[in-house]
Design a protein around this motif. Structure first.
Motif, PDB file in Angstrom:
ATOM      1  N   ASN A 164       0.803  -1.219   0.000  1.00  0.00           N
ATOM      2  CA  ASN A 164       0.000   0.000   0.000  1.00  0.00           C
ATOM      3  C   ASN A 164       0.841   1.275   0.000  1.00  0.00           C
ATOM      4  OD1 ASN A 164      -1.721  -2.063   2.024  1.00  0.00           O
ATOM      5  ND2 ASN A 164      -2.872  -1.214   0.324  1.00  0.00           N
ATOM      6  N   ASN A 165       0.836   1.909  -1.158  1.00  0.00           N
ATOM      7  CA  ASN A 165       1.500   3.212  -1.294  1.00  0.00           C
ATOM      8  C   ASN A 165       2.954   3.157  -0.831  1.00  0.00           C
ATOM      9  OD1 ASN A 165       1.772   5.909  -1.907  1.00  0.00           O
ATOM     10  ND2 ASN A 165       0.879   6.627   0.017  1.00  0.00           N
ATOM     11  N   VAL A 166       3.706   2.253  -1.440  1.00  0.00           N
ATOM     12  CA  VAL A 166       5.098   2.035  -1.043  1.00  0.00           C
ATOM     13  C   VAL A 166       5.991   3.131  -1.623  1.00  0.00           C
ATOM     14  CG1 VAL A 166       7.056   0.469  -1.224  1.00  0.00           C
ATOM     15  CG2 VAL A 166       4.757  -0.447  -0.868  1.00  0.00           C
ATOM     16  N   ARG A 167       6.905   3.596  -0.812  1.00  0.00           N
ATOM     17  CA  ARG A 167       7.901   4.583  -1.241  1.00  0.00           C
ATOM     18  C   ARG A 167       9.255   4.157  -0.697  1.00  0.00           C
ATOM     19  NH1 ARG A 167       4.808  10.364   0.011  1.00  0.00           N
ATOM     20  NH2 ARG A 167       2.741   9.717  -0.720  1.00  0.00           N
ATOM     21  N   PHE A 168      10.294   4.420  -1.472  1.00  0.00           N
ATOM     22  CA  PHE A 168      11.634   4.079  -0.982  1.00  0.00           C
ATOM     23  C   PHE A 168      12.618   5.167  -1.379  1.00  0.00           C
ATOM     24  CE2 PHE A 168      11.094   2.107  -5.108  1.00  0.00           C
ATOM     25  CZ  PHE A 168      12.283   2.367  -5.775  1.00  0.00           C
TER      26      PHE A 168
END
Length: 544
Positions: free
Chosen positions: A321-325
Protein backbone atom coordinates in the motif's frame (compact mmCIF):
# COMPACT_ATOMS: atom_id res chain seq x y z
CA UNK A 1 -33.39 15.11 87.13
CA UNK A 2 -31.05 13.26 89.54
CA UNK A 3 -32.29 9.94 88.15
CA UNK A 4 -31.51 11.10 84.61
CA UNK A 5 -27.96 12.17 85.54
CA UNK A 6 -27.42 8.86 87.33
CA UNK A 7 -28.63 6.95 84.27
CA UNK A 8 -26.26 8.89 81.95
CA UNK A 9 -23.23 8.37 84.23
CA UNK A 10 -24.03 4.70 84.65
CA UNK A 11 -24.37 4.28 80.88
CA UNK A 12 -21.00 5.96 80.28
CA UNK A 13 -19.32 3.69 82.85
CA UNK A 14 -20.83 0.58 81.27
CA UNK A 15 -19.89 1.69 77.75
CA UNK A 16 -16.36 2.53 78.92
CA UNK A 17 -16.03 -0.85 80.62
CA UNK A 18 -17.21 -2.64 77.50
CA UNK A 19 -14.70 -0.66 75.41
CA UNK A 20 -11.87 -1.60 77.77
CA UNK A 21 -12.96 -5.23 77.71
CA UNK A 22 -13.06 -5.17 73.92
CA UNK A 23 -9.50 -3.89 73.82
CA UNK A 24 -8.17 -6.40 76.37
CA UNK A 25 -5.86 -8.91 74.61
CA UNK A 26 -6.85 -12.54 74.70
CA UNK A 27 -4.76 -14.73 76.94
CA UNK A 28 -2.46 -17.50 75.81
CA UNK A 29 -3.97 -20.84 76.81
CA UNK A 30 -1.78 -23.83 77.63
CA UNK A 31 -3.60 -26.82 76.24
CA UNK A 32 -1.03 -29.49 77.11
CA UNK A 33 2.46 -30.24 78.39
CA UNK A 34 3.84 -33.46 79.83
CA UNK A 35 5.39 -31.59 82.77
CA UNK A 36 4.97 -28.17 84.33
CA UNK A 37 7.20 -26.52 86.91
CA UNK A 38 8.11 -23.16 88.47
CA UNK A 39 11.70 -21.97 89.14
CA UNK A 40 11.68 -18.41 90.47
CA UNK A 41 15.48 -18.39 90.78
CA UNK A 42 16.36 -19.29 87.20
CA UNK A 43 13.19 -18.14 85.41
CA UNK A 44 11.27 -15.63 87.56
CA UNK A 45 7.51 -15.26 86.89
CA UNK A 46 7.50 -18.09 84.38
CA UNK A 47 6.06 -21.54 84.07
CA UNK A 48 8.47 -24.15 82.74
CA UNK A 49 6.62 -26.45 80.33
CA UNK A 50 8.29 -29.55 78.93
CA UNK A 51 7.26 -32.42 76.68
CA UNK A 52 4.69 -32.13 73.88
CA UNK A 53 3.90 -28.54 74.72
CA UNK A 54 0.80 -27.14 73.00
CA UNK A 55 -0.58 -23.63 73.49
CA UNK A 56 -3.37 -21.74 71.75
CA UNK A 57 -3.89 -18.04 71.19
CA UNK A 58 -6.77 -16.57 69.23
CA UNK A 59 -6.76 -19.29 66.56
CA UNK A 60 -3.00 -19.83 66.44
CA UNK A 61 -1.58 -23.09 67.78
CA UNK A 62 2.06 -23.30 68.93
CA UNK A 63 3.79 -26.61 69.68
CA UNK A 64 7.35 -27.31 70.88
CA UNK A 65 9.53 -29.50 73.11
CA UNK A 66 9.94 -26.94 75.89
CA UNK A 67 8.58 -23.52 76.72
CA UNK A 68 8.84 -20.67 79.22
CA UNK A 69 5.36 -19.24 79.70
CA UNK A 70 5.13 -15.74 81.23
CA UNK A 71 1.47 -15.62 82.14
CA UNK A 72 1.38 -12.02 83.41
CA UNK A 73 3.10 -10.69 80.28
CA UNK A 74 1.02 -13.03 78.06
CA UNK A 75 4.30 -14.09 76.50
CA UNK A 76 5.97 -17.41 75.66
CA UNK A 77 9.44 -18.57 74.68
CA UNK A 78 9.55 -21.90 72.83
CA UNK A 79 12.46 -24.30 72.32
CA UNK A 80 13.01 -27.32 70.08
CA UNK A 81 10.84 -28.40 67.12
CA UNK A 82 8.82 -25.23 67.36
CA UNK A 83 5.82 -24.94 65.07
CA UNK A 84 3.29 -22.12 64.88
CA UNK A 85 0.16 -22.87 62.82
CA UNK A 86 -2.42 -20.35 61.60
CA UNK A 87 -5.36 -22.25 60.12
CA UNK A 88 -4.37 -23.96 56.88
CA UNK A 89 -2.70 -20.85 55.45
CA UNK A 90 0.60 -20.58 57.33
CA UNK A 91 3.04 -22.89 59.13
CA UNK A 92 6.10 -21.45 60.87
CA UNK A 93 8.82 -23.90 62.01
CA UNK A 94 12.10 -23.15 63.83
CA UNK A 95 14.43 -24.27 66.59
CA UNK A 96 13.48 -21.30 68.78
CA UNK A 97 10.57 -18.86 68.85
CA UNK A 98 8.96 -16.14 70.93
CA UNK A 99 5.31 -15.16 70.86
CA UNK A 100 3.71 -12.03 72.37
CA UNK A 101 -0.01 -12.51 72.94
CA UNK A 102 -0.62 -8.83 73.70
CA UNK A 103 0.99 -7.64 70.46
CA UNK A 104 0.09 -10.78 68.48
CA UNK A 105 3.62 -10.95 67.13
CA UNK A 106 5.90 -13.96 66.64
CA UNK A 107 9.67 -14.22 66.29
CA UNK A 108 11.27 -17.44 65.01
CA UNK A 109 14.95 -18.18 64.51
CA UNK A 110 17.25 -21.10 63.90
CA UNK A 111 16.53 -22.82 60.57
CA UNK A 112 13.27 -20.90 60.34
CA UNK A 113 10.84 -22.16 57.69
CA UNK A 114 7.51 -20.59 56.77
CA UNK A 115 5.20 -22.76 54.65
CA UNK A 116 1.96 -22.02 52.85
CA UNK A 117 0.05 -24.16 50.35
CA UNK A 118 1.84 -22.38 47.48
CA UNK A 119 5.41 -21.88 48.68
CA UNK A 120 8.06 -22.32 51.38
CA UNK A 121 10.40 -19.69 52.83
CA UNK A 122 13.64 -20.83 54.50
CA UNK A 123 15.87 -18.34 56.30
CA UNK A 124 17.58 -17.77 59.65
CA UNK A 125 15.03 -15.50 61.31
CA UNK A 126 11.38 -14.76 60.59
CA UNK A 127 9.06 -12.18 62.16
CA UNK A 128 5.29 -12.53 61.93
CA UNK A 129 2.83 -9.75 62.75
CA UNK A 130 -0.61 -11.30 63.09
CA UNK A 131 -2.37 -7.92 63.30
CA UNK A 132 -1.24 -6.89 59.82
CA UNK A 133 -0.79 -10.48 58.63
CA UNK A 134 2.75 -9.68 57.46
CA UNK A 135 5.86 -11.85 57.58
CA UNK A 136 9.29 -10.29 57.16
CA UNK A 137 12.92 -11.35 57.27
CA UNK A 138 16.31 -9.62 57.03
CA UNK A 139 18.66 -12.56 56.47
CA UNK A 140 19.45 -14.57 53.36
CA UNK A 141 16.25 -16.35 52.41
CA UNK A 142 15.15 -18.93 49.84
CA UNK A 143 11.58 -19.25 48.65
CA UNK A 144 10.57 -22.35 46.69
CA UNK A 145 7.42 -23.06 44.76
CA UNK A 146 6.48 -25.60 42.13
CA UNK A 147 7.86 -23.47 39.28
CA UNK A 148 10.41 -21.13 40.83
CA UNK A 149 13.13 -20.57 43.41
CA UNK A 150 13.56 -17.05 44.80
CA UNK A 151 16.60 -15.82 46.74
CA UNK A 152 17.03 -12.51 48.55
CA UNK A 153 18.67 -10.93 51.60
CA UNK A 154 15.38 -9.54 52.89
CA UNK A 155 11.71 -9.60 52.09
CA UNK A 156 8.16 -9.35 53.25
CA UNK A 157 5.18 -11.68 52.83
CA UNK A 158 1.58 -10.45 52.90
CA UNK A 159 -0.43 -13.47 54.04
CA UNK A 160 -3.87 -12.37 52.81
CA UNK A 161 -2.59 -11.36 49.36
CA UNK A 162 -0.16 -14.29 49.16
CA UNK A 163 2.41 -11.77 48.02
CA UNK A 164 6.14 -11.63 48.59
CA UNK A 165 7.67 -8.18 48.28
CA UNK A 166 11.39 -7.52 47.79
CA UNK A 167 12.95 -4.05 47.98
CA UNK A 168 16.54 -5.28 47.72
CA UNK A 169 18.31 -7.59 45.28
CA UNK A 170 16.21 -10.66 44.46
CA UNK A 171 16.64 -13.51 41.97
CA UNK A 172 13.94 -15.81 40.57
CA UNK A 173 15.37 -18.99 39.11
CA UNK A 174 13.20 -21.01 36.76
CA UNK A 175 14.31 -24.01 34.67
CA UNK A 176 14.01 -21.77 31.59
CA UNK A 177 15.12 -18.31 32.77
CA UNK A 178 16.45 -16.16 35.62
CA UNK A 179 14.81 -12.91 36.77
CA UNK A 180 16.86 -10.30 38.66
CA UNK A 181 15.51 -7.10 40.21
CA UNK A 182 15.87 -4.76 43.18
CA UNK A 183 12.13 -4.22 43.49
CA UNK A 184 9.79 -7.14 42.87
CA UNK A 185 6.34 -8.26 43.98
CA UNK A 186 5.76 -12.00 43.63
CA UNK A 187 2.33 -13.58 44.13
CA UNK A 188 2.93 -17.16 45.21
CA UNK A 189 -0.52 -18.48 44.24
CA UNK A 190 -0.55 -17.19 40.65
CA UNK A 191 3.20 -16.94 40.02
CA UNK A 192 2.69 -13.34 38.86
CA UNK A 193 5.74 -11.10 39.20
CA UNK A 194 5.72 -7.30 39.09
CA UNK A 195 9.09 -5.71 38.32
CA UNK A 196 10.04 -2.12 39.11
CA UNK A 197 13.31 -0.38 38.44
CA UNK A 198 16.20 -1.90 36.45
CA UNK A 199 15.32 -5.60 36.02
CA UNK A 200 16.54 -8.39 33.74
CA UNK A 201 15.25 -11.76 32.53
CA UNK A 202 17.95 -14.02 31.11
CA UNK A 203 17.45 -17.28 29.21
CA UNK A 204 19.11 -19.30 26.47
CA UNK A 205 16.59 -17.84 24.01
CA UNK A 206 16.99 -14.15 24.82
CA UNK A 207 17.80 -11.36 27.27
CA UNK A 208 15.09 -8.97 28.48
CA UNK A 209 15.53 -5.61 30.19
CA UNK A 210 12.76 -3.51 31.72
CA UNK A 211 12.21 -0.86 34.36
CA UNK A 212 8.51 -1.58 34.77
CA UNK A 213 6.96 -4.91 33.92
CA UNK A 214 4.76 -7.91 34.61
CA UNK A 215 5.71 -11.57 34.18
CA UNK A 216 3.41 -14.59 34.61
CA UNK A 217 5.85 -17.34 35.57
CA UNK A 218 3.23 -20.08 35.09
CA UNK A 219 1.97 -19.13 31.65
CA UNK A 220 5.21 -17.45 30.52
CA UNK A 221 3.37 -14.29 29.47
CA UNK A 222 4.80 -10.82 30.05
CA UNK A 223 4.13 -7.12 29.59
CA UNK A 224 6.92 -4.53 29.83
CA UNK A 225 6.45 -0.76 29.85
CA UNK A 226 9.51 1.34 30.71
CA UNK A 227 12.78 1.45 28.73
CA UNK A 228 12.23 -2.17 27.80
CA UNK A 229 13.81 -4.38 25.16
CA UNK A 230 14.11 -8.03 24.15
CA UNK A 231 17.51 -9.07 22.81
CA UNK A 232 18.11 -12.20 20.72
CA UNK A 233 21.39 -13.32 19.15
CA UNK A 234 20.43 -11.70 15.85
CA UNK A 235 17.99 -8.94 16.73
CA UNK A 236 16.95 -6.36 19.30
CA UNK A 237 13.28 -5.45 19.87
CA UNK A 238 12.49 -2.11 21.51
CA UNK A 239 9.22 -0.28 22.18
CA UNK A 240 7.34 1.76 24.77
CA UNK A 241 5.11 -1.26 25.45
CA UNK A 242 6.18 -4.87 24.86
CA UNK A 243 4.00 -7.97 25.12
CA UNK A 244 5.83 -11.31 25.19
CA UNK A 245 4.74 -14.96 25.02
CA UNK A 246 7.75 -17.17 25.76
CA UNK A 247 6.00 -20.43 24.87
CA UNK A 248 5.19 -19.21 21.36
CA UNK A 249 8.30 -16.98 21.13
CA UNK A 250 5.94 -14.21 20.08
CA UNK A 251 6.31 -10.52 20.88
CA UNK A 252 4.29 -7.45 20.01
CA UNK A 253 5.48 -3.89 20.47
CA UNK A 254 3.59 -0.60 20.58
CA UNK A 255 4.78 2.98 20.08
CA UNK A 256 8.34 3.93 19.13
CA UNK A 257 9.03 0.40 17.95
CA UNK A 258 12.53 -0.39 16.71
CA UNK A 259 13.74 -3.82 15.58
CA UNK A 260 17.47 -4.05 14.86
CA UNK A 261 18.74 -6.98 12.78
CA UNK A 262 22.46 -7.24 13.54
CA UNK A 263 23.17 -10.04 11.03
CA UNK A 264 21.31 -8.69 8.01
CA UNK A 265 22.36 -5.11 8.83
CA UNK A 266 18.87 -3.67 8.97
CA UNK A 267 16.48 -1.73 11.17
CA UNK A 268 12.69 -1.72 11.05
CA UNK A 269 10.70 1.02 12.77
CA UNK A 270 7.02 1.73 13.31
CA UNK A 271 4.48 2.21 16.06
CA UNK A 272 3.13 -1.34 16.10
CA UNK A 273 4.88 -4.64 15.41
CA UNK A 274 4.36 -8.38 15.81
CA UNK A 275 7.38 -10.69 15.86
CA UNK A 276 7.18 -14.49 15.53
CA UNK A 277 10.70 -15.67 16.36
CA UNK A 278 10.10 -19.38 15.68
CA UNK A 279 8.70 -18.53 12.24
CA UNK A 280 11.38 -15.89 11.56
CA UNK A 281 8.72 -13.39 10.64
CA UNK A 282 7.53 -9.96 11.66
CA UNK A 283 4.74 -7.54 10.79
CA UNK A 284 5.09 -3.77 11.24
CA UNK A 285 2.62 -0.95 10.67
CA UNK A 286 1.87 2.67 11.70
CA UNK A 287 4.57 4.72 9.95
CA UNK A 288 6.53 1.57 9.21
CA UNK A 289 9.96 1.82 7.60
CA UNK A 290 12.63 -0.78 6.80
CA UNK A 291 16.19 0.53 6.71
CA UNK A 292 18.83 -1.64 5.06
CA UNK A 293 22.51 -0.73 5.05
CA UNK A 294 24.16 -1.31 1.65
CA UNK A 295 27.09 0.22 -0.24
CA UNK A 296 27.99 2.48 2.69
CA UNK A 297 24.51 3.91 2.34
CA UNK A 298 21.00 3.24 3.63
CA UNK A 299 17.87 2.20 1.74
CA UNK A 300 14.60 3.35 3.34
CA UNK A 301 11.43 1.44 2.40
CA UNK A 302 8.01 2.55 3.62
CA UNK A 303 4.60 0.98 3.25
CA UNK A 304 1.45 1.05 5.35
CA UNK A 305 2.31 -2.55 6.18
CA UNK A 306 5.71 -4.24 6.24
CA UNK A 307 6.27 -7.99 6.49
CA UNK A 308 9.65 -9.66 6.95
CA UNK A 309 9.95 -13.45 6.73
CA UNK A 310 12.69 -16.07 6.46
CA UNK A 311 16.00 -16.90 8.05
CA UNK A 312 19.34 -15.22 7.44
CA UNK A 313 20.32 -15.49 3.78
CA UNK A 314 16.76 -16.26 2.73
CA UNK A 315 14.93 -13.23 4.05
CA UNK A 316 12.02 -11.63 2.22
CA UNK A 317 10.74 -8.09 2.80
CA UNK A 318 7.25 -7.26 1.62
CA UNK A 319 5.78 -3.75 1.70
CA UNK A 320 2.15 -2.99 0.86
CA UNK A 321 0.00 0.00 0.00
CA UNK A 322 1.50 3.21 -1.29
CA UNK A 323 5.10 2.04 -1.04
CA UNK A 324 7.90 4.58 -1.24
CA UNK A 325 11.63 4.08 -0.98
CA UNK A 326 14.71 6.30 -0.83
CA UNK A 327 18.45 5.93 -1.23
CA UNK A 328 20.94 8.77 -1.63
CA UNK A 329 21.13 8.30 -5.41
CA UNK A 330 17.81 6.55 -6.02
CA UNK A 331 14.16 6.73 -4.99
CA UNK A 332 10.83 5.39 -6.17
CA UNK A 333 7.17 4.59 -5.67
CA UNK A 334 4.91 1.61 -6.35
CA UNK A 335 1.90 -0.23 -4.96
CA UNK A 336 3.96 -2.98 -3.29
CA UNK A 337 7.51 -4.36 -3.00
CA UNK A 338 8.83 -7.91 -2.75
CA UNK A 339 12.54 -8.08 -1.89
CA UNK A 340 14.48 -11.37 -1.53
CA UNK A 341 17.93 -11.44 0.06
CA UNK A 342 18.62 -14.93 -1.33
CA UNK A 343 18.23 -13.81 -4.95
CA UNK A 344 19.19 -10.21 -4.27
CA UNK A 345 16.02 -9.39 -6.23
CA UNK A 346 13.64 -6.54 -5.46
CA UNK A 347 10.35 -6.46 -7.36
CA UNK A 348 8.48 -3.17 -7.67
CA UNK A 349 4.86 -4.16 -8.27
CA UNK A 350 1.99 -1.97 -9.44
CA UNK A 351 2.61 1.38 -11.19
CA UNK A 352 6.31 1.56 -10.38
CA UNK A 353 8.35 4.72 -10.93
CA UNK A 354 12.09 4.97 -10.29
CA UNK A 355 14.29 8.06 -10.08
CA UNK A 356 18.04 7.57 -10.51
CA UNK A 357 20.25 10.59 -10.98
CA UNK A 358 18.35 12.87 -13.37
CA UNK A 359 16.40 10.00 -14.89
CA UNK A 360 12.79 8.98 -14.38
CA UNK A 361 11.95 5.38 -15.31
CA UNK A 362 8.50 3.77 -15.50
CA UNK A 363 7.07 0.47 -16.73
CA UNK A 364 4.57 -2.27 -15.87
CA UNK A 365 7.05 -4.51 -14.02
CA UNK A 366 10.35 -3.40 -12.48
CA UNK A 367 13.13 -5.53 -10.96
CA UNK A 368 16.20 -4.28 -9.12
CA UNK A 369 18.91 -6.94 -8.97
CA UNK A 370 21.78 -6.80 -6.49
CA UNK A 371 25.11 -8.53 -6.04
CA UNK A 372 25.23 -10.52 -2.81
CA UNK A 373 29.03 -10.62 -2.85
CA UNK A 374 29.63 -6.88 -3.20
CA UNK A 375 26.34 -5.87 -1.53
CA UNK A 376 25.82 -3.39 -4.39
CA UNK A 377 23.11 -2.82 -6.98
CA UNK A 378 23.99 -4.70 -10.16
CA UNK A 379 21.22 -4.28 -12.71
CA UNK A 380 17.71 -3.07 -13.52
CA UNK A 381 15.01 -4.84 -15.51
CA UNK A 382 11.83 -3.08 -16.67
CA UNK A 383 9.25 -5.14 -18.56
CA UNK A 384 6.41 -3.81 -20.73
CA UNK A 385 5.74 -0.14 -21.49
CA UNK A 386 9.22 1.02 -20.53
CA UNK A 387 9.61 4.81 -20.48
CA UNK A 388 12.79 6.70 -19.54
CA UNK A 389 12.76 10.50 -19.24
CA UNK A 390 15.37 13.08 -18.30
CA UNK A 391 15.18 16.83 -18.61
CA UNK A 392 17.36 18.51 -21.23
CA UNK A 393 20.36 19.96 -19.41
CA UNK A 394 19.87 23.55 -20.60
CA UNK A 395 16.51 23.88 -22.26
CA UNK A 396 12.93 23.16 -21.29
CA UNK A 397 12.60 19.98 -23.32
CA UNK A 398 12.83 16.35 -22.25
CA UNK A 399 15.01 13.51 -23.48
CA UNK A 400 12.74 10.47 -23.84
CA UNK A 401 13.20 6.82 -24.63
CA UNK A 402 10.38 4.27 -24.73
CA UNK A 403 10.11 0.66 -25.76
CA UNK A 404 8.92 -2.75 -24.66
CA UNK A 405 11.69 -3.73 -22.20
CA UNK A 406 14.67 -2.12 -20.49
CA UNK A 407 17.85 -3.81 -19.24
CA UNK A 408 20.34 -1.64 -17.36
CA UNK A 409 23.62 -2.00 -15.47
CA UNK A 410 24.67 0.00 -12.43
CA UNK A 411 28.11 1.43 -11.66
CA UNK A 412 28.73 2.67 -8.12
CA UNK A 413 25.02 2.82 -7.43
CA UNK A 414 24.15 4.82 -10.55
CA UNK A 415 22.46 3.52 -13.69
CA UNK A 416 25.15 3.61 -16.39
CA UNK A 417 24.52 1.29 -19.35
CA UNK A 418 20.93 0.88 -20.61
CA UNK A 419 19.42 -1.16 -23.44
CA UNK A 420 15.87 -0.49 -24.65
CA UNK A 421 14.63 -3.54 -26.54
CA UNK A 422 11.87 -3.75 -29.17
CA UNK A 423 9.80 -0.90 -30.59
CA UNK A 424 12.30 1.60 -29.22
CA UNK A 425 11.47 5.26 -29.75
CA UNK A 426 13.55 8.27 -28.82
CA UNK A 427 13.41 12.05 -28.65
CA UNK A 428 16.86 13.37 -27.82
CA UNK A 429 18.13 16.95 -27.62
CA UNK A 430 21.59 16.84 -29.22
CA UNK A 431 24.23 19.34 -28.09
CA UNK A 432 27.87 19.94 -29.04
CA UNK A 433 30.82 20.30 -26.66
CA UNK A 434 29.84 23.92 -26.07
CA UNK A 435 26.36 22.78 -25.03
CA UNK A 436 24.85 24.39 -28.10
CA UNK A 437 21.72 22.69 -29.41
CA UNK A 438 22.48 20.94 -32.72
CA UNK A 439 19.03 19.52 -33.22
CA UNK A 440 16.36 17.20 -31.88
CA UNK A 441 16.79 13.53 -32.76
CA UNK A 442 13.45 11.77 -33.21
CA UNK A 443 14.02 8.13 -34.03
CA UNK A 444 12.58 4.63 -34.06
CA UNK A 445 14.61 1.39 -33.99
CA UNK A 446 14.49 -2.16 -32.72
CA UNK A 447 17.05 -1.45 -29.98
CA UNK A 448 18.65 1.57 -28.38
CA UNK A 449 21.70 1.68 -26.10
CA UNK A 450 22.23 4.59 -23.71
CA UNK A 451 25.28 5.52 -21.68
CA UNK A 452 24.08 7.72 -18.84
CA UNK A 453 25.85 10.21 -16.65
CA UNK A 454 24.60 12.13 -13.66
CA UNK A 455 23.23 14.99 -15.77
CA UNK A 456 21.47 12.75 -18.30
CA UNK A 457 22.33 10.93 -21.53
CA UNK A 458 26.02 10.88 -22.48
CA UNK A 459 25.79 8.86 -25.72
CA UNK A 460 23.00 7.12 -27.61
CA UNK A 461 23.37 4.28 -30.14
CA UNK A 462 20.67 2.88 -32.46
CA UNK A 463 20.51 -0.70 -33.73
CA UNK A 464 18.59 -2.27 -36.63
CA UNK A 465 15.71 -0.85 -38.57
CA UNK A 466 16.64 2.75 -37.80
CA UNK A 467 13.99 5.19 -38.98
CA UNK A 468 14.08 8.86 -38.10
CA UNK A 469 15.93 12.12 -38.48
CA UNK A 470 17.43 15.07 -36.65
CA UNK A 471 15.21 18.14 -36.70
CA UNK A 472 16.32 21.74 -36.24
CA UNK A 473 14.60 23.10 -33.16
CA UNK A 474 12.40 25.43 -35.21
CA UNK A 475 11.18 22.61 -37.47
CA UNK A 476 9.82 20.35 -34.70
CA UNK A 477 6.65 21.74 -33.11
CA UNK A 478 6.08 21.50 -29.34
CA UNK A 479 3.31 18.91 -29.65
CA UNK A 480 5.71 16.61 -31.55
CA UNK A 481 8.42 16.76 -28.89
CA UNK A 482 6.74 14.29 -26.53
CA UNK A 483 6.26 10.59 -27.10
CA UNK A 484 2.85 9.02 -26.51
CA UNK A 485 2.46 8.15 -22.81
CA UNK A 486 4.87 10.87 -21.63
CA UNK A 487 4.27 11.98 -18.01
CA UNK A 488 6.80 14.06 -16.09
CA UNK A 489 6.39 13.22 -12.39
CA UNK A 490 9.09 15.37 -10.80
CA UNK A 491 6.62 16.77 -8.25
CA UNK A 492 6.18 13.21 -6.89
CA UNK A 493 9.89 12.55 -6.56
CA UNK A 494 11.15 11.27 -3.19
CA UNK A 495 14.01 13.65 -2.40
CA UNK A 496 14.80 12.65 1.19
CA UNK A 497 14.14 9.85 3.68
CA UNK A 498 11.42 12.00 5.25
CA UNK A 499 9.49 12.23 1.96
CA UNK A 500 8.64 8.52 2.06
CA UNK A 501 5.93 9.13 4.67
CA UNK A 502 2.49 10.54 3.74
CA UNK A 503 1.13 13.49 5.73
CA UNK A 504 -1.40 11.45 7.73
CA UNK A 505 1.32 9.09 9.00
CA UNK A 506 3.52 12.02 9.99
CA UNK A 507 0.59 13.42 11.99
CA UNK A 508 0.14 10.07 13.71
CA UNK A 509 3.87 9.92 14.45
CA UNK A 510 3.88 13.42 15.99
CA UNK A 511 0.92 12.48 18.18
CA UNK A 512 2.48 9.23 19.42
CA UNK A 513 5.92 10.79 20.01
CA UNK A 514 4.27 13.56 22.04
CA UNK A 515 2.35 10.99 24.11
CA UNK A 516 5.57 9.08 24.74
CA UNK A 517 7.38 12.21 25.91
CA UNK A 518 4.60 13.07 28.35
CA UNK A 519 4.67 9.51 29.69
CA UNK A 520 8.46 9.44 30.02
CA UNK A 521 8.49 12.79 31.82
CA UNK A 522 6.23 11.35 34.52
CA UNK A 523 7.75 9.82 37.62
CA UNK A 524 8.09 6.07 37.23
CA UNK A 525 5.73 4.25 39.60
CA UNK A 526 5.08 0.51 40.04
CA UNK A 527 2.66 -1.13 37.64
CA UNK A 528 -0.96 -1.34 38.70
CA UNK A 529 -1.87 -4.82 39.92
CA UNK A 530 -3.94 -6.70 37.35
CA UNK A 531 -7.43 -8.01 38.04
CA UNK A 532 -6.29 -11.48 37.02
CA UNK A 533 -3.77 -11.37 39.88
CA UNK A 534 -6.23 -10.12 42.48
CA UNK A 535 -8.95 -12.56 41.40
CA UNK A 536 -6.70 -15.56 40.80
CA UNK A 537 -8.04 -17.74 43.62
CA UNK A 538 -11.65 -16.80 42.79
CA UNK A 539 -11.22 -17.92 39.17
CA UNK A 540 -9.40 -21.03 40.32
CA UNK A 541 -12.32 -21.88 42.60
CA UNK A 542 -14.85 -21.41 39.79
CA UNK A 543 -12.88 -23.74 37.50
CA UNK A 544 -12.99 -26.45 40.16
Amino acid sequence: MKKLLFFICYSLIVLGSNSILAQTPKKIIVEHSDFADVNEVEIPDAFLLTGNVRVNHDGVVLTCNKAYFFKKENYIKAFGNVQLVQGDTLYLNSRYAEYNGNLKQAYATGDAVMSSPESTLATDTINFNRNTQEVFYNSQGTITSKENTLRSKSGKYYVAQKKFQFLTAVTITNPTYVIKSNHLDYYSNSGHSYLFGPSTITSKANYIYTEKGFYDTKKNLAHFLRKSYIKYDDRLIEGDSLYYDRNKEFASATRNVKITDSINRGVIKGHYAEIFKKKDSMFVTKRAVAINFVENDSVYIHGKRLMVTGKEGDRIIRAFNNVRFYKTDMSGKCDSIHSSSKNALTKLIGNPVLWNGKNQITGDIMHLIGNNNSQELDSLKVLNNTFLVSKDTLGTGFNQVKGLNLFGKFEEGKLRDVDIIKNAEVIYFMRNDDNELIGINKNVSSKINLLLEENGVETITFFNQVDGEIYPEKDLPENARKLRGFVWREDERIKSKDDIFPAEENELNDKLVKEAKIENDKKNVPMKIRKETLNYDKKKGKKK
